[in-house]
Design a protein around this motif. Structure first.
Motif, mmCIF file in Angstrom:
data_model
loop_
_atom_site.group_PDB
_atom_site.id
_atom_site.type_symbol
_atom_site.label_atom_id
_atom_site.label_comp_id
_atom_site.label_asym_id
_atom_site.label_seq_id
_atom_site.Cartn_x
_atom_site.Cartn_y
_atom_site.Cartn_z
ATOM 1 N N THR A 114 -1.196 -3.440 0.966
ATOM 2 C CA THR A 114 -0.919 -2.028 0.710
ATOM 3 C C THR A 114 0.401 -1.685 1.381
ATOM 4 O OG1 THR A 114 -3.271 -1.471 0.637
ATOM 5 C CG2 THR A 114 -1.712 0.336 1.016
ATOM 6 N N TRP A 115 1.399 -1.313 0.582
ATOM 7 C CA TRP A 115 2.751 -1.091 1.087
ATOM 8 C C TRP A 115 3.008 0.379 1.416
ATOM 9 C CZ3 TRP A 115 5.380 -5.526 1.937
ATOM 10 C CH2 TRP A 115 4.904 -6.669 1.293
ATOM 11 N N GLY A 116 2.166 1.244 0.928
ATOM 12 C CA GLY A 116 2.339 2.675 1.139
ATOM 13 C C GLY A 116 1.704 3.417 -0.019
ATOM 14 N N SER A 117 2.125 4.635 -0.223
ATOM 15 C CA SER A 117 1.600 5.430 -1.335
ATOM 16 C C SER A 117 2.741 6.023 -2.145
ATOM 17 C CB SER A 117 0.691 6.547 -0.819
ATOM 18 O OG SER A 117 1.383 7.372 0.104
ATOM 19 N N HIS A 118 2.515 6.125 -3.447
ATOM 20 C CA HIS A 118 3.535 6.664 -4.346
ATOM 21 C C HIS A 118 3.769 8.145 -4.069
ATOM 22 C CE1 HIS A 118 4.169 3.216 -6.999
ATOM 23 N NE2 HIS A 118 2.870 2.982 -6.931
ATOM 24 N N ASP A 119 5.039 8.509 -4.056
ATOM 25 C CA ASP A 119 5.385 9.914 -3.896
ATOM 26 C C ASP A 119 4.871 10.692 -5.104
ATOM 27 O OD1 ASP A 119 7.032 12.174 -2.726
ATOM 28 O OD2 ASP A 119 7.963 11.977 -4.706
ATOM 29 N N GLY A 120 4.353 11.847 -4.869
ATOM 30 C CA GLY A 120 3.847 12.666 -5.964
ATOM 31 C C GLY A 120 2.357 12.482 -6.175
ATOM 32 N N SER A 121 1.984 11.288 -6.666
ATOM 33 C CA SER A 121 0.565 11.037 -6.955
ATOM 34 C C SER A 121 -0.227 10.718 -5.697
ATOM 35 C CB SER A 121 0.432 9.883 -7.952
ATOM 36 O OG SER A 121 0.837 8.657 -7.352
ATOM 37 N N GLY A 122 0.425 10.096 -4.742
ATOM 38 C CA GLY A 122 -0.276 9.693 -3.526
ATOM 39 C C GLY A 122 -1.086 8.430 -3.687
ATOM 40 N N ASP A 123 -0.998 7.803 -4.868
ATOM 41 C CA ASP A 123 -1.744 6.575 -5.117
ATOM 42 C C ASP A 123 -1.216 5.442 -4.237
ATOM 43 O OD1 ASP A 123 -3.197 7.892 -7.049
ATOM 44 O OD2 ASP A 123 -1.908 7.215 -8.696
ATOM 45 N N LEU A 124 -2.141 4.662 -3.693
ATOM 46 C CA LEU A 124 -1.734 3.529 -2.866
ATOM 47 C C LEU A 124 -1.039 2.479 -3.724
ATOM 48 C CD1 LEU A 124 -4.883 3.036 -0.582
ATOM 49 C CD2 LEU A 124 -2.741 4.211 -0.035
ATOM 50 N N TYR A 125 0.003 1.903 -3.157
ATOM 51 C CA TYR A 125 0.736 0.868 -3.879
ATOM 52 C C TYR A 125 0.337 -0.489 -3.307
ATOM 53 C CZ TYR A 125 4.666 -1.661 -5.994
ATOM 54 O OH TYR A 125 5.420 -2.534 -6.720
ATOM 55 N N LYS A 126 -0.398 -1.254 -4.104
ATOM 56 C CA LYS A 126 -0.869 -2.567 -3.678
ATOM 57 C C LYS A 126 -0.214 -3.642 -4.542
ATOM 58 C CE LYS A 126 -5.393 -0.914 -2.096
ATOM 59 N NZ LYS A 126 -6.862 -1.077 -2.188
ATOM 60 N N GLU A 127 0.364 -4.624 -3.890
ATOM 61 C CA GLU A 127 1.040 -5.712 -4.599
ATOM 62 C C GLU A 127 1.141 -6.941 -3.702
ATOM 63 O OE1 GLU A 127 1.819 -6.799 -7.244
ATOM 64 O OE2 GLU A 127 2.296 -5.246 -8.704
ATOM 65 N N THR A 128 1.419 -8.076 -4.322
ATOM 66 C CA THR A 128 1.748 -9.278 -3.555
ATOM 67 C C THR A 128 3.156 -9.104 -2.971
ATOM 68 O OG1 THR A 128 2.778 -10.388 -5.458
ATOM 69 C CG2 THR A 128 0.389 -10.698 -5.146
ATOM 70 N N ILE A 129 3.498 -9.935 -2.032
ATOM 71 C CA ILE A 129 4.840 -9.857 -1.448
ATOM 72 C C ILE A 129 5.897 -10.083 -2.521
ATOM 73 C CG2 ILE A 129 6.466 -10.962 0.139
ATOM 74 C CD1 ILE A 129 4.186 -11.502 2.035
ATOM 75 N N LYS A 130 5.689 -11.088 -3.353
ATOM 76 C CA LYS A 130 6.667 -11.396 -4.399
ATOM 77 C C LYS A 130 6.875 -10.214 -5.334
ATOM 78 C CE LYS A 130 6.272 -16.442 -4.730
ATOM 79 N NZ LYS A 130 5.922 -17.587 -5.621
ATOM 80 N N ASN A 131 5.782 -9.608 -5.769
ATOM 81 C CA ASN A 131 5.899 -8.490 -6.698
ATOM 82 C C ASN A 131 6.509 -7.256 -6.040
ATOM 83 O OD1 ASN A 131 4.906 -9.937 -8.841
ATOM 84 N ND2 ASN A 131 2.812 -9.194 -8.629
ATOM 85 N N TYR A 132 6.191 -7.047 -4.786
ATOM 86 C CA TYR A 132 6.785 -5.907 -4.082
ATOM 87 C C TYR A 132 8.299 -6.073 -3.974
ATOM 88 C CZ TYR A 132 7.949 -2.507 -0.482
ATOM 89 O OH TYR A 132 8.535 -1.478 0.215
ATOM 90 N N LEU A 133 8.727 -7.270 -3.616
ATOM 91 C CA LEU A 133 10.161 -7.530 -3.496
ATOM 92 C C LEU A 133 10.852 -7.443 -4.855
ATOM 93 C CD1 LEU A 133 10.168 -10.509 -0.953
ATOM 94 C CD2 LEU A 133 10.806 -8.138 -0.515
ATOM 95 N N GLY A 134 10.200 -7.976 -5.888
ATOM 96 C CA GLY A 134 10.814 -8.011 -7.206
ATOM 97 C C GLY A 134 10.772 -6.687 -7.946
#
Length: 213
Positions: A114-134
């Motif tokens: 979990t990298w944080g939450s999206h601005d506006g919606s507040g939804d948690l942003y979950k991704e692998t390291i590769k996908n987060y970087l890319g």
């Protein structure tokens, strides 16, 4: 025999006077000299530091563009690791932080974080390291962005506390201007924060910034 012994003793005393031994080196003086010699390495000039940081910034961008995340890991601070902030506001308690070892371990896996939450919606942003970087960190080609050192080019309505969190650190910014189509509100910027360790600059933070609601 006694006279022979006395003669030898006299000759020995005379020889010592002609060839006295060198006094033993004072251990404290020796240590002080060693310390002096070890500090004679010339200090890096401001111009040299600027050149090194620009070169490091560009090399990091290239690793992200080519998705060479093993190479990227070589820029992570060996002792302090690296922090990722989705937006300009750095939350030292909630932002994802990895040691260099953990990054190298998990970057090859499908483990989601979990990298944080999206601005506006507040939804948690979950991704692998590769996908987060890319997908998030390098969401645009920052190799063709506008570069600056210790200066902000882009800024929106979100709090930027980089200089409060890292007051004595150097940072680079890579800024892509927004388009007329979206009223230039689709700008994005990518910042790297550095700390010197054993004569080399390493990443301790990767910060994205963009217009927020």
């Amino acid at each position: 025999m006694k006279k022979l012994f006395i003669s030898i003793l006299i000759l020995s005393v005379i020889a010592c006077k002609k060839n006295p031994e060198k006094p033993a080196t004072n251990s404290i003086d020796s240590i002080a000299q060693t310390k002096t010699d070890s500090t004679t390495v010339p200090k890096m000039s401001e111009a040299e530091k600027k050149e090194i940081l620009k070169k490091t910034n560009d090399e990091v961008l290239q690793t992200l563009k080519s998705k060479d995340y093993q190479k990227f890991s070589e820029f992570i601070h060996p002792q302090k690791g690296i922090r990722f902030s989705m937006y300009a506001f750095i939350d030292i308690k909630e932002d994802k932080h990895f040691s260099k070892t953990d990054f190298e371990k998990y970057v090859q896996t499908q483990t989601q974080f979990t990298w944080g939450s999206h601005d506006g919606s507040g939804d948690l942003y979950k991704e692998t390291i590769k996908n987060y970087l890319g997908k998030w960190v390098f969401s645009k080609d920052f190799t063709i962005s506008s570069y600056s050192l210790n200066e902000f080019q882009g800024g929106g309505n979100s709090l930027n506390n980089l200089k409060e969190i890292y007051p004595k650190h150097d940072f680079t910014e890579n800024y892509i201007k927004g388009t007329e189509k979206y009223g230039e509100m689709d700008w994005k910027t990518l910042r790297f924060v550095y700390e010197e360790f054993q004569g080399k600059y390493y990443l301790i933070a990767v910060i994205n910034d963009q217009w927020t609601i």
